[in-house]
Design an enzyme around this catalytic site. Structure first.
Site, PDB file in Angstrom:
ATOM      1  N   ASP A  32       0.856  -1.187   0.000  1.00  0.00           N
ATOM      2  CA  ASP A  32       0.000   0.000   0.000  1.00  0.00           C
ATOM      3  C   ASP A  32       0.892   1.238   0.000  1.00  0.00           C
ATOM      4  O   ASP A  32       1.988   1.199   0.560  1.00  0.00           O
ATOM      5  CB  ASP A  32      -0.892   0.011   1.259  1.00  0.00           C
ATOM      6  CG  ASP A  32      -2.235   0.668   1.011  1.00  0.00           C
ATOM      7  OD1 ASP A  32      -3.260  -0.029   1.098  1.00  0.00           O
ATOM      8  OD2 ASP A  32      -2.258   1.888   0.719  1.00  0.00           O
ATOM      9  N   THR A  36      -4.954   6.424   0.479  1.00  0.00           N
ATOM     10  CA  THR A  36      -6.266   6.391   1.145  1.00  0.00           C
ATOM     11  C   THR A  36      -6.363   5.208   2.106  1.00  0.00           C
ATOM     12  O   THR A  36      -7.276   5.159   2.921  1.00  0.00           O
ATOM     13  CB  THR A  36      -7.423   6.318   0.115  1.00  0.00           C
ATOM     14  OG1 THR A  36      -7.231   5.168  -0.723  1.00  0.00           O
ATOM     15  CG2 THR A  36      -7.458   7.557  -0.740  1.00  0.00           C
ATOM     16  N   ASP A  56       4.053   2.375  -4.012  1.00  0.00           N
ATOM     17  CA  ASP A  56       3.075   2.860  -4.994  1.00  0.00           C
ATOM     18  C   ASP A  56       3.215   1.962  -6.220  1.00  0.00           C
ATOM     19  O   ASP A  56       4.254   1.975  -6.885  1.00  0.00           O
ATOM     20  CB  ASP A  56       3.401   4.323  -5.335  1.00  0.00           C
ATOM     21  CG  ASP A  56       2.499   4.875  -6.440  1.00  0.00           C
ATOM     22  OD1 ASP A  56       1.644   4.131  -6.951  1.00  0.00           O
ATOM     23  OD2 ASP A  56       2.677   6.059  -6.772  1.00  0.00           O
ATOM     24  N   SER A  75      -6.470   1.321  -5.237  1.00  0.00           N
ATOM     25  CA  SER A  75      -7.060   2.500  -5.899  1.00  0.00           C
ATOM     26  C   SER A  75      -7.872   3.282  -4.878  1.00  0.00           C
ATOM     27  O   SER A  75      -8.542   2.675  -4.032  1.00  0.00           O
ATOM     28  CB  SER A  75      -8.013   2.087  -7.026  1.00  0.00           C
ATOM     29  OG  SER A  75      -8.590   3.250  -7.613  1.00  0.00           O
ATOM     30  N   ASN A  99       1.829  -2.844 -14.264  1.00  0.00           N
ATOM     31  CA  ASN A  99       2.960  -3.355 -13.483  1.00  0.00           C
ATOM     32  C   ASN A  99       2.583  -4.636 -12.737  1.00  0.00           C
ATOM     33  O   ASN A  99       3.381  -5.577 -12.641  1.00  0.00           O
ATOM     34  CB  ASN A  99       3.408  -2.306 -12.445  1.00  0.00           C
ATOM     35  CG  ASN A  99       4.092  -1.106 -13.092  1.00  0.00           C
ATOM     36  OD1 ASN A  99       4.631  -1.215 -14.190  1.00  0.00           O
ATOM     37  ND2 ASN A  99       4.052   0.034 -12.418  1.00  0.00           N
ATOM     38  N   TYR A 145     -12.033   7.506 -12.374  1.00  0.00           N
ATOM     39  CA  TYR A 145     -12.146   6.189 -11.737  1.00  0.00           C
ATOM     40  C   TYR A 145     -12.687   5.155 -12.724  1.00  0.00           C
ATOM     41  O   TYR A 145     -12.155   4.054 -12.853  1.00  0.00           O
ATOM     42  CB  TYR A 145     -13.074   6.297 -10.524  1.00  0.00           C
ATOM     43  CG  TYR A 145     -13.214   5.039  -9.709  1.00  0.00           C
ATOM     44  CD1 TYR A 145     -12.132   4.522  -8.996  1.00  0.00           C
ATOM     45  CD2 TYR A 145     -14.436   4.370  -9.626  1.00  0.00           C
ATOM     46  CE1 TYR A 145     -12.265   3.370  -8.231  1.00  0.00           C
ATOM     47  CE2 TYR A 145     -14.569   3.230  -8.864  1.00  0.00           C
ATOM     48  CZ  TYR A 145     -13.490   2.727  -8.164  1.00  0.00           C
ATOM     49  OH  TYR A 145     -13.632   1.591  -7.407  1.00  0.00           O
ATOM     50  N   THR A 175     -20.290  -1.411  -1.227  1.00  0.00           N
ATOM     51  CA  THR A 175     -19.998  -2.284  -0.085  1.00  0.00           C
ATOM     52  C   THR A 175     -19.769  -1.416   1.143  1.00  0.00           C
ATOM     53  O   THR A 175     -19.289  -0.280   1.016  1.00  0.00           O
ATOM     54  CB  THR A 175     -18.738  -3.122  -0.389  1.00  0.00           C
ATOM     55  OG1 THR A 175     -18.960  -3.833  -1.611  1.00  0.00           O
ATOM     56  CG2 THR A 175     -18.442  -4.128   0.708  1.00  0.00           C
TER      57      THR A 175
END
Ligand code: UDP
Length: 316
Positions: A32, A36, A56, A75, A99, A145, A175
């Site tokens: 991570d 966020t 990243d 994301s 990647n 997005y 969710t």
């Protein structure tokens, strides 16, 4: 022992996934960049089969040793977050997916792509079936997005076709549950925070737009089933119980026992008018369907938000 990489592993869904995979006996590498996601979401994990890596995935990266599975959950995912980080969102859903797919190809790992009901945009077919191609504004505020998620699906299918990478694509509908960020701007955290702190509940538009909300444990169950299946085409996972946002605000007032009022605010641009998953395919190929009733799920989520508000107000 299965060795599994979860990108976005410190996010809301990623962290629940890390828990489930560890319970299933996997060694888990949680990656991570904390844009966020949050270290708090994985702070409870004690296992020596768990490794937290700050990275990243839009930048080139690798992982030492073999990998059996890669679950790509990195994301920003709430509208407020991707409006605040538009370029990062576009990069992670394009360069990041590329990647991560390359890594899966090099390692011979199964690649699992977290896609979204947003690929259907503001849908003209209702409920949404996997065969529906969607109705997406390619340049609107939500495009940062929607389009990289659509690109990620295209790239995943291309790796499957061209390189025979063993891939999965899940389309995740709304969710909710513990570990959502209380300030991520989504409807349930906003309404719960407002109800618990005596503020007005902000319903956007006239509140007639609909969503279908799935509790996180049901979603994780669907993810694990899809991961273990050999199904390469996209599968919707979500709870088909549909309600208007005004009904959701009223439900949250009832569950919290709050005396807050409901106020109406402008509807964000391109806000989808309806959204409901058709889950026939998930029922058929995964034997999956949601089990947690809305009220039960809201109560568990509320417990979490109550504790997190108390913890923050108790701070220095
Ligand atoms: N919404 C609302 N009040 C809020 C936050 C969201 O009425 O304080 C509405 C929003 O306009 C949308 C729905 O709730 O119609 C779901 O929004 P959310 O941000 O949770 O997720 P989305 O489904 O739009 O990605």
């Amino acid at each position: 022992m299965k060795r599994t990489l979860v990108t976005g592993g410190a996010g809301f869904l990623g962290s629940h996934l890390c828990d489930a995979l560890l319970n299933d006996g996997h060694e888990v590498i949680c990656m991570d960049n904390f844009l966020t996601g949050s270290r708090d979401n994985v702070a409870h994990i004690q296992s020596d089969r768990f490794h937290l890596v700050e990275q990243d995935i839009s930048q080139p990266f690798t992982v030492k040793g073999h990998l059996d599975y890669i679950l790509n959950f990195a994301s920003p995912a709430s509208p407020v977050d991707y409006y605040a980080h538009p370029i990062e969102t576009l990069k992670v859903g394009s360069l990041g997916t590329l990647n991560t797919l390359e890594l899966a190809r090099n390692k011979g790992a199964v690649f699992f792509m977290a896609s979204t009901s947003e690929v259907y945009g503001d849908p003209l077919e209702h409920p949404q079936v996997e065969s529906y191609w969607g109705h997406v504004n390619p340049i609107g505020p939500r495009s940062v997005y929607d389009e990289p998620k659509r690109f990620s699906e295209a790239l995943t299918m291309a790796y499957h076709r061209a390189y025979e990478t063993d891939t999965r694509i899940i389309r995740i509908f709304n969710t909710y549950g513990p570990r959502m960020a209380i300030n991520d701007g989504r409807a349930i955290p906003n309404f719960m925070y407002q109800a618990l702190t005596g503020q007005d509940l902000t319903v956007y538009g006239d509140g007639s737009q609909t969503r279908s909300f799935c509790y996180v444990s049901d979603l994780v169950d669907g993810i694990i089933r899809l991961l273990k299946s050999g199904h390469h085409d996209p599968v919707n996972i979500g709870n088909p119980v549909e309600l208007s946002l005004l009904e959701m605000a009223e439900k949250i007032l009832q569950v919290t026992g709050s005396r807050s009022k409901i106020v109406f605010k402008p509807l964000p641009e391109d806000d989808p008018k309806v959204r409901q998953p058709d889950i026939s395919l998930a029922r058929k190929v995964l034997g999956w369907e949601p089990k947690v009733e809305l009220e039960e799920g809201l109560r568990s989520t509320l417990d979490y938000f109550r504790k997190s508000i108390d913890a923050h107000s108790a701070g220095p």
